[in-house]
Write a protein that holds these residues in place. Structure first.
Motif, short mmCIF file in Angstrom:
data_model
loop_
_atom_site.label_atom_id
_atom_site.label_comp_id
_atom_site.label_asym_id
_atom_site.label_seq_id
_atom_site.Cartn_x
_atom_site.Cartn_y
_atom_site.Cartn_z
N THR A 287 -13.41 -8.38 -22.51
CA THR A 287 -14.24 -7.57 -23.41
C THR A 287 -14.12 -6.09 -23.06
O THR A 287 -13.62 -5.73 -22.00
CB THR A 287 -15.71 -8.00 -23.35
OG1 THR A 287 -16.17 -7.87 -22.00
CG2 THR A 287 -15.87 -9.45 -23.80
N ALA A 288 -14.61 -5.25 -23.95
CA ALA A 288 -14.41 -3.80 -23.81
C ALA A 288 -15.47 -3.13 -22.93
O ALA A 288 -15.40 -1.94 -22.68
CB ALA A 288 -14.40 -3.14 -25.18
N PRO B 179 -22.44 -0.16 -5.96
CA PRO B 179 -21.42 0.73 -5.40
C PRO B 179 -20.30 1.12 -6.35
O PRO B 179 -19.78 2.22 -6.27
CB PRO B 179 -20.86 -0.08 -4.23
CG PRO B 179 -21.17 -1.50 -4.56
CD PRO B 179 -22.48 -1.46 -5.29
N GLU B 180 -19.92 0.20 -7.27
CA GLU B 180 -18.77 0.48 -8.13
C GLU B 180 -19.03 0.02 -9.56
O GLU B 180 -19.64 -1.03 -9.79
CB GLU B 180 -17.51 -0.23 -7.60
CG GLU B 180 -17.05 0.27 -6.24
CD GLU B 180 -15.81 -0.45 -5.76
OE1 GLU B 180 -14.94 -0.78 -6.62
OE2 GLU B 180 -15.69 -0.71 -4.55
N ASN B 181 -18.53 0.82 -10.50
CA ASN B 181 -18.54 0.45 -11.91
C ASN B 181 -17.14 -0.02 -12.29
O ASN B 181 -16.16 0.66 -12.00
CB ASN B 181 -18.95 1.65 -12.77
CG ASN B 181 -20.34 2.15 -12.44
OD1 ASN B 181 -21.30 1.39 -12.49
ND2 ASN B 181 -20.47 3.43 -12.08
N ARG B 182 -17.08 -1.19 -12.89
CA ARG B 182 -15.78 -1.75 -13.28
C ARG B 182 -15.82 -2.16 -14.75
O ARG B 182 -16.79 -2.77 -15.20
CB ARG B 182 -15.46 -2.99 -12.44
CG ARG B 182 -15.26 -2.75 -10.96
CD ARG B 182 -14.01 -1.93 -10.69
NE ARG B 182 -13.76 -1.80 -9.27
CZ ARG B 182 -13.01 -2.64 -8.56
NH1 ARG B 182 -12.46 -3.69 -9.17
NH2 ARG B 182 -12.83 -2.45 -7.28
N ASN B 183 -14.74 -1.88 -15.49
CA ASN B 183 -14.65 -2.46 -16.82
C ASN B 183 -14.19 -3.91 -16.66
O ASN B 183 -13.57 -4.28 -15.66
CB ASN B 183 -13.73 -1.65 -17.74
CG ASN B 183 -12.27 -1.64 -17.30
OD1 ASN B 183 -11.63 -2.68 -17.21
ND2 ASN B 183 -11.74 -0.45 -17.01
N TYR B 184 -14.54 -4.71 -17.63
CA TYR B 184 -14.33 -6.15 -17.50
C TYR B 184 -12.84 -6.53 -17.47
O TYR B 184 -12.46 -7.51 -16.83
CB TYR B 184 -15.05 -6.90 -18.61
CG TYR B 184 -16.56 -6.78 -18.50
CD1 TYR B 184 -17.22 -7.16 -17.34
CD2 TYR B 184 -17.32 -6.24 -19.55
CE1 TYR B 184 -18.60 -7.04 -17.22
CE2 TYR B 184 -18.70 -6.12 -19.43
CZ TYR B 184 -19.33 -6.51 -18.27
OH TYR B 184 -20.70 -6.37 -18.16
N LYS B 185 -12.01 -5.75 -18.14
CA LYS B 185 -10.58 -6.05 -18.08
C LYS B 185 -10.06 -5.87 -16.66
O LYS B 185 -9.31 -6.71 -16.14
CB LYS B 185 -9.81 -5.15 -19.04
CG LYS B 185 -8.31 -5.44 -19.04
CD LYS B 185 -7.54 -4.56 -20.01
CE LYS B 185 -6.05 -4.94 -20.00
NZ LYS B 185 -5.25 -4.08 -20.91
N GLN B 186 -10.47 -4.77 -16.02
CA GLN B 186 -10.03 -4.50 -14.65
C GLN B 186 -10.51 -5.59 -13.70
O GLN B 186 -9.74 -6.09 -12.87
CB GLN B 186 -10.56 -3.13 -14.20
CG GLN B 186 -10.19 -2.75 -12.78
CD GLN B 186 -10.90 -1.48 -12.32
OE1 GLN B 186 -11.81 -1.00 -12.99
NE2 GLN B 186 -10.48 -0.95 -11.19
N LEU B 187 -11.78 -5.96 -13.82
CA LEU B 187 -12.34 -6.94 -12.90
C LEU B 187 -11.72 -8.32 -13.09
O LEU B 187 -11.33 -8.98 -12.12
CB LEU B 187 -13.86 -7.03 -13.07
CG LEU B 187 -14.53 -7.96 -12.05
CD1 LEU B 187 -14.52 -7.34 -10.67
CD2 LEU B 187 -15.95 -8.31 -12.47
#
Length: 319
Positions: A194-195, A227-235
């Motif tokens: 997802t975006a 601690p970290e913000n991640r977009n769902y594609k990256q994760l």
């Protein structure tokens, strides 16, 4: 004596473990049907049966206690559970707040970023943002917001307390429950991403922050722990690489998520199980929710564990 509520759960058991490893004497509440987590079996823990809605059992559990870590909460996506979940989480917290005030006990309360509102597009979400209860439909978010309000009410009346708002908590001991469901889904061959984006935090760091805050003189503050913000594609790509499977490659657009939550709702109704996705989580999957962690860093100078390291640990455990 230190009391940990919800110590049979993912976060509560980690808090209890770290307290024990530091040489503390602890007491933990559990419901009669709850199993003691494997990570706590080697330790001397004083277990007491106490439902959060049973104020007399809670009062007994608090005898001789000077500090409480309140981790207990009911989490469910079932629509049928919405009202009882809100009632249980809020009333349980209210009971604990009242008893802590009565006996002069310091409290660290676990809330959630679900109880924090959204920022303007492009801005980071801070502790100063507030959820709009008038428009919120997520039962869990409402329960955490109203529970947090009970703590604020207690603080106004003299309670010594601090609140933590963790983002999505991950860790090897979650197994395939909670956030572990995402890892299991990717492991089985997730095709879509997802975006949206969100904050993620290792369970060990949440516990460390809670213990560090307990041992300060800070009162009447809330802290985002993320601690970290991640977009769902990256994760999901990191998770797939950890398992050695093909990463998700197709963007799930909002209309597709709409179909997914409706289908999930039907399956949940037929099986009686928690649906893997509901309307709220489907909509949230396309939202950009990025969090500012500067306040907690300034308060306790914590060095957070890299999320990539935690992802690798979870994948190794689930393999």
């Amino acid at each position: 004596m230190i009391l940990v509520t919800g110590a049979t759960g993912f976060l509560g058991s980690e808090v209890a473990l770290q307290l024990l490893q530091q040489g503390n004497r602890i007491r933990c509440t559990r419901r009669a049907q709850s199993l003691i987590p494997d990570i706590l079996l080697p330790y001397q823990v004083q277990w007491v049966e106490a439902d959060m809605l049973d104020i007399f059992a809670l009062e007994d559990a608090l005898k001789g206690v000077t500090q409480v870590y309140h981790c207990a909460a009911w989490v469910s996506l079932k629509q049928a559970d919405k009202k009882p979940m809100i009632n249980a989480n809020v009333m349980g917290t209210a009971n604990l707040v009242n008893l802590c005030m009565l006996h002069n006990i310091r409290l660290v309360h676990v809330s959630s970023v679900a109880a924090i509102g959204l920022a303007k597009p492009g801005d980071l979400i801070t502790e100063n943002h507030h959820l709009d209860q008038a428009t919120e439909t997520d039962g869990y978010a409402i329960s955490k917001l109203e529970s947090e309000m009970e703590v604020w009410r207690g603080i106004a009346e003299g309670l010594d307390a601090v609140i933590v708002n963790p983002s999505i908590i991950i860790g090897a001991n979650a197994g395939t429950a909670g956030s572990g469901q995402l890892f299991e889904t990717v492991h089985k061959g997730l095709k879509f991403y997802t975006a949206g984006s969100c904050g993620f935090v290792d369970v060990e760091d949440v516990a460390k922050c809670m213990i560090a805050l307990m041992n300060t003189d800070i009162c009447g503050e809330r802290y985002i722990i993320s601690p970290e913000n991640r977009n769902y594609k990256q994760l999901t790509t990191e998770i797939a690489n950890g398992f050695g499977v093909t990463p998700p490659s197709t963007l799930a657009k909002p209309w597709m998520m709409g179909i997914a939550w409706r289908a999930s709702k039907i399956i949940g109704a037929l099986t009686g199980k928690n649906p893997p996705i509901d309307k709220v989580s489907a909509q949230a999957a396309s939202l950009q929710r990025n969090y500012d962690n500067s306040k907690i860093k300034k308060a306790i100078s914590i060095e957070f564990k890299p999320i990539s390291e935690t992802v690798k640990e979870v994948c190794e455990r689930l393999k």
